[in-house]
Design an enzyme around this catalytic site. Structure first.
Site, short mmCIF file in Angstrom:
data_model
loop_
_atom_site.label_atom_id
_atom_site.label_comp_id
_atom_site.label_asym_id
_atom_site.label_seq_id
_atom_site.Cartn_x
_atom_site.Cartn_y
_atom_site.Cartn_z
N HIS C 159 0.93 -1.17 0.15
CA HIS C 159 0.05 -0.07 -0.23
C HIS C 159 0.83 1.38 -0.09
O HIS C 159 0.43 2.26 0.36
CB HIS C 159 -0.78 0.01 1.05
CG HIS C 159 -1.74 -1.10 1.21
ND1 HIS C 159 -1.56 -2.16 1.84
CD2 HIS C 159 -2.93 -1.38 0.45
CE1 HIS C 159 -2.35 -3.26 1.66
NE2 HIS C 159 -3.30 -2.66 0.79
N GLY C 160 2.23 1.06 -0.21
CA GLY C 160 2.82 2.27 -0.37
C GLY C 160 3.56 3.05 0.77
O GLY C 160 3.64 4.24 0.64
#
Lengths: 435, 290, 194
Positions: C159-160
């Site tokens: 999710h970065g």
């Protein structure tokens, strides 16, 4: 049960037809929807002959061992690996590394032995007091079915250890089915390969034995429920073998009278249980089973656990392979028919002067078969094995029908109440009357 | 049963049926298999309050390490067990040092070669041989068995008349006899005696009066003065055999002392509970004819 | 229905009730005690506990390199940080961090300075549990070719979330800095985790 209800039955022995009255709003609400408390109250108030002895407690003791085996067994399954490569080591890991793993495992092992010890006493008690006779035939037959389930479960459980004796016991016992080759060539071999899932006992065999060892106890529990249900329909037998005539004077509610008595019996047997678990857990087993299974080497002397020895002796007594198998299963199947093989009008051996002795001869016969089963099948043991096997069947198929016809029963009391009064008079002349 | 000589060896003295151990060393007829009656010894871990003697386990470990481990393994045991309560009680540093003496298979390195590392306390005992095949090749086909469970996997063939059986069983139950394996092992280590006249054994095998069949591939492993104890304990054959048997007895059942200790409490509890239940039952039934 | 009253029942609990209640209580104590082994057998067993701490030799790890070892079933990131990476980590003002806590296991309210997340004198070694605090993925950044994210530390591809060279959360959905396991230097280049 609340204290109040205990008090009420305590002080009015006899008048205990239970009329459950829900007291709170919730119990009234529940009672209208699922009368489970009503059922339990009724169930626990079962009129039970007041003259039954401690040997009747073995029913409750068996229930205790069933619970012990279920609990400890479910826990063992959490640590056991049903794979022929690691099964043996997984048990040793449980014994060595898991917290109280040794306790769980020894409890299960010794519990199985004492389960059989209790069931044999329970069965012999039923035989002595004629508890299988009308109207208790179905109760008895369900009991024999439970016994069969126990044997199957115990055998499969023993195999899971995957030690030398486990492995060779599975090999030998499953090979019994190869005797069907003499009925139709190839039939037995096909069955045996089907059971093994291969051409010898191996991992597929172990996997199915594990699954069934977990499954059959559920069948057993269902049968126990039926057994108890049947017991509630026909009521307990008692040492006189005479049916209850006056519920008030001759019986007591099961709870609290027999629950308390049975609990004491369970605590007493638990002392024996603990003694074996904590000080001689391996005494009842065979040392060879602490060697991992080796398909290339048979132990010099294959013996089953002690509780199978009489049947093992019968198996070996018959010189023909198929004949031995038939005799061994026949020895159990014949038990289903004893309600009709016994022709006596009297239930209890207490009033059967001839059959009483034949009962003890049969007990000796069973013990002798057990001892012979533990000996190597050679020399005079073969001969004696055959003698005692023949007697086993003669007892049920010849003596039981015959003696019932010719025997004159000894004088009997008129009723349970009569018997209790006589006993009270003879043993404690000063006893205060109950009512 | 005509071949039966005796029974109940070494059980409590004063028994009519028991005979002295020395008398039992006689032979069955005509040069056949020798029937040596294995004496029943007193071990510290027998009986109600049994426990393993820490010093004895340390000596036994020395014997195991210097003698047995040249051929056998204790594959179910971890080095960490040597420092656990109830055992030989080595300190964490000692355990680490013992473990570090072996090389353990770690996995494969980047080239795909086998990578080894020094042993750690968490590792199981490592065998001198890579596998059973290598051991078999070294010993002419006979694989030295793993000793982890040896005292539980061996028993004594006890012979007695069938009518003595209940008595034997009652004696066993009363004395908690669970040390058959230890008695057997100790007797085996002492069982290398001269070949009796008239007996022949196969080449490469050794005569042992205890081993079933009397012909054993293992040559006499222990002898007087073989292992230096360094703590003043006389290193006789008998002492060495006893010590290594004790060590292997512990290895087969590391939780034995814990088990027996817990048992005492459980029995005491159950006895009180049974007493209370009996009292309750008596009170409840006191005015009831039955 | 309970209308009969026993003679000796007038004064509250009588002797008989005492025996019944005492017996039941005593049985209940035993039953409760018997439950303990049934519960305890689920705890990590002795072989698992014996692996609860591991020793790792740091000598082969070159500056700029990182290794991953398994400790209690979790990946432990060990990085021999370059001096400029250490400087960068030290230069960060704790106040601008998303999670101002050092997240050293066993401590509370320790400011998330780089010094607090390393051992004194051994600042080039960063030892931490390599699990993204968002949803448990393993962030990238250990191998030379990995994407390390905008802050030069680690980057979680799920999710970065981006972590800096001290393993602190700087960007993305993860709420906390990556945790520092309990460890100590037993020798100059050898640590014991756990």
């Amino acid at each position: 049960m609340s204290n109040e209800s205990i008090a009420s039955v305590t002080h009015e022995p006899g008048s205990f037809e239970h009329t459950y009255q829900p007291k709170t709003a919730f119990t009234r609400w529940l009672d209208a929807r699922l009368p489970v408390i009503r059922f339990a109250a009724h169930f626990m108030a079962m009129p039970t002959p007041r003259n039954i002895k401690y040997v009747w407690a073995f029913g409750a003791i068996l229930a205790y061992f069933l619970v012990v085996q279920l609990y400890s067994g479910i826990i063992l399954a959490m640590h056991y690996a049903p794979n022929s490569a690691i099964a043996f080591d997984s048990i040793e890991k449980l014994m060595r590394d898991t917290s109280y793993g040794w306790l769980m495992r020894y409890t299960h092992v010794v519990g199985a032995s004492l389960f059989f010890f209790a069931v044999y006493i329970h069965m012999f008690r039923g035989m002595y007091y004629g508890s299988y006779k009308s109207p208790r035939e179905v109760l008895w037959m369900i009991g024999v079915a439970i016994f069969l389930c126990m044997m199957a479960t115990a055998f499969m459980g023993y195999s899971l250890v995957w030690g030398q004796m486990s492995f060779w016991a599975v090999t030998v016992i499953t090979n019994l089915f190869s005797s069907f080759d003499s009925i139709y060539p190839g039939l037995g071999t096909a069955i045996v390969q089907w059971i093994w899932g291969g051409f010898s006992v191996d991992n597929p065999t172990l996997n199915r034995l594990f699954s069934l060892h977990y499954m059959v106890p559920f069948v057993l529990v269902a049968l126990v429920a039926l057994h108890v249900w049947a017991l509630h329909v026909v009521g307990s037998n008692n040492p006189t073998g005479i049916e209850v005539r006056d519920v008030k004077k001759e019986t007591l509610p099961f709870h609290p009278y027999f629950t308390t008595k049975d609990m004491f019996a369970i605590a007493a047997i638990a002392i024996l249980f603990a003694y074996i678990v904590f000080w001689m857990p391996n005494y009842l087993g065979d040392v060879v089973n602490y060697e991992p299974a080796n398909p290339l080497k048979t132990p010099p002397h294959i013996v089953p656990e002690w509780y199978f020895l009489p049947f093992y002796a019968i198996l070996r007594a018959i010189p023909s392979k198929l004949g031995g198998v038939i005799a061994m299963f026949g020895a159990i199947v014949v038990l289903f028919f004893i309600p009709w093989l016994d022709t006596s009008r009297v239930r209890s051996c207490r009033y059967r002067p001839i059959f009483k002795w034949l009962f003890w001869v049969f007990v000796f016969d069973a013990l002798a078969l057990g001892y012979i089963g533990s000996q190597p099948a050679e020399g005079s043991w073969v001969f004696w094995g055959q003698v005692f096997t023949v007697y086993y069947f003669v007892h049920f198929l010849v003596l039981m029908p015959l003696v019932g016809l010719i025997e004159t029963p000894s004088p009997m009391p008129e009723s349970i109440e009569d018997d209790v009064k006589r006993k009270a008079k003879s043993t404690q002349p000063q006893a205060v009357p109950a009512e | 049963m005509t071949t039966i000589k005796t029974t109940l060896m070494g059980l409590a003295a004063g028994l009519l049926l028991s005979i002295a151990p020395a008398a039992a060393a006689e032979q069955a007829a005509a040069g056949h298999e020798e029937h040596y009656q294995i004496p029943r010894l007193k071990w510290t871990w027998g009986g109600i309050f049994g426990y393993f003697d820490q010093q004895q386990l340390r000596r036994g470990f020395k014997v195991y390490k210097e003698v047995c481990s040249n051929c056998h393994n204790l594959g179910l045991l971890s080095y960490r067990n040597l420092g656990e309560p109830g055992g030989p009680g080595f300190s964490p540093e000692e355990v680490k040092a013992i473990a570090a003496e072996v090389q353990v298979f770690e996995g494969f390195d980047e080239q795909g070669n086998i990578a080894m590392r020094a042993g750690r306390p968490a590792d199981n005992f490592v065998w001198k041989f890579k596998n059973a095949k290598e051991a078999a090749a070294a010993f002419g086909g006979a694989v030295p068995p793993d000793l982890s469970l040896i005292t539980r996997a061996r028993g004594i063939e006890r012979e007695f008349h069938w009518y003595e059986y209940p008595l034997v069983m009652a004696k066993d139950l009363a004395t908690q006899y669970q040390e058959q394996g230890a008695d057997y092992l100790h007797a085996l280590l002492l069982g290398y005696v001269d070949l009796p006249a008239g007996r022949k054994i196969a080449d490469g095998l050794n005569y042992n009066r205890v081993f079933p069949g009397n012909q054993l591939a293992m040559p006499q492993p222990l002898s007087d003065g073989q292992v230096e104890y360094g703590d003043g304990t006389p290193n006789t054959l008998d002492q060495e055999a006893k010590d290594v048997t004790a060590f292997l007895g512990w290895a087969a059942e590391p939780h034995l002392a814990e088990r027996k200790k817990m048992g005492v409490w459980v029995i005491v509890y159950l006895a009180v509970l049974a007493g209370l239940l009996l009292l309750s039952k008596k009170v409840l039934w006191r005015n009831i004819e039955h | 229905m309970a209308t009969t009253i026993d003679d000796d029942q007038q004064g509250g609990i009588n002797r008989r009730d005492f025996i019944y209640i005492g017996t039941a209580a005593f049985a209940a104590i035993g039953g409760a005690a018997a439950m303990w082994p049934l519960i305890d057998q689920w705890n990590p067993d002795a072989s698992t506990l014996s692996l609860a701490s591991i020793e790792v030799d740091l000598a082969p790890i070159q500056p700029g390199q990182a290794i991953t070892v398994l400790w209690r079933g979790k990946p432990i990131f060990i990085r021999n940080r370059m001096p400029e990476e250490v400087e960068k980590a030290k230069a960060v003002d704790v106040k601008e961090l998303k999670d101002p806590d050092a997240e050293v296991i066993g401590t509370a309210n320790l400011p998330a300075t780089d010094a607090n997340r390393t051992k004194p004198g051994k600042e080039k070694w960063l030892v931490m549990i390599g699990i993204c605090t968002h949803l448990g993925c393993i962030p990238k950044g250990q191998s030379a070719g990995d994407e390390k994210g905008p802050y030069g530390g680690w980057f979680c591809p799920c999710h970065g979330s981006a972590y800096d060279t001290s393993g602190r959360i700087r960007m993305g959905p993860a709420p906390r800095n990556m945790e520092i396991p309990p460890y100590r230097f037993v020798e100059d280049t050898k640590i014991k985790i756990g």
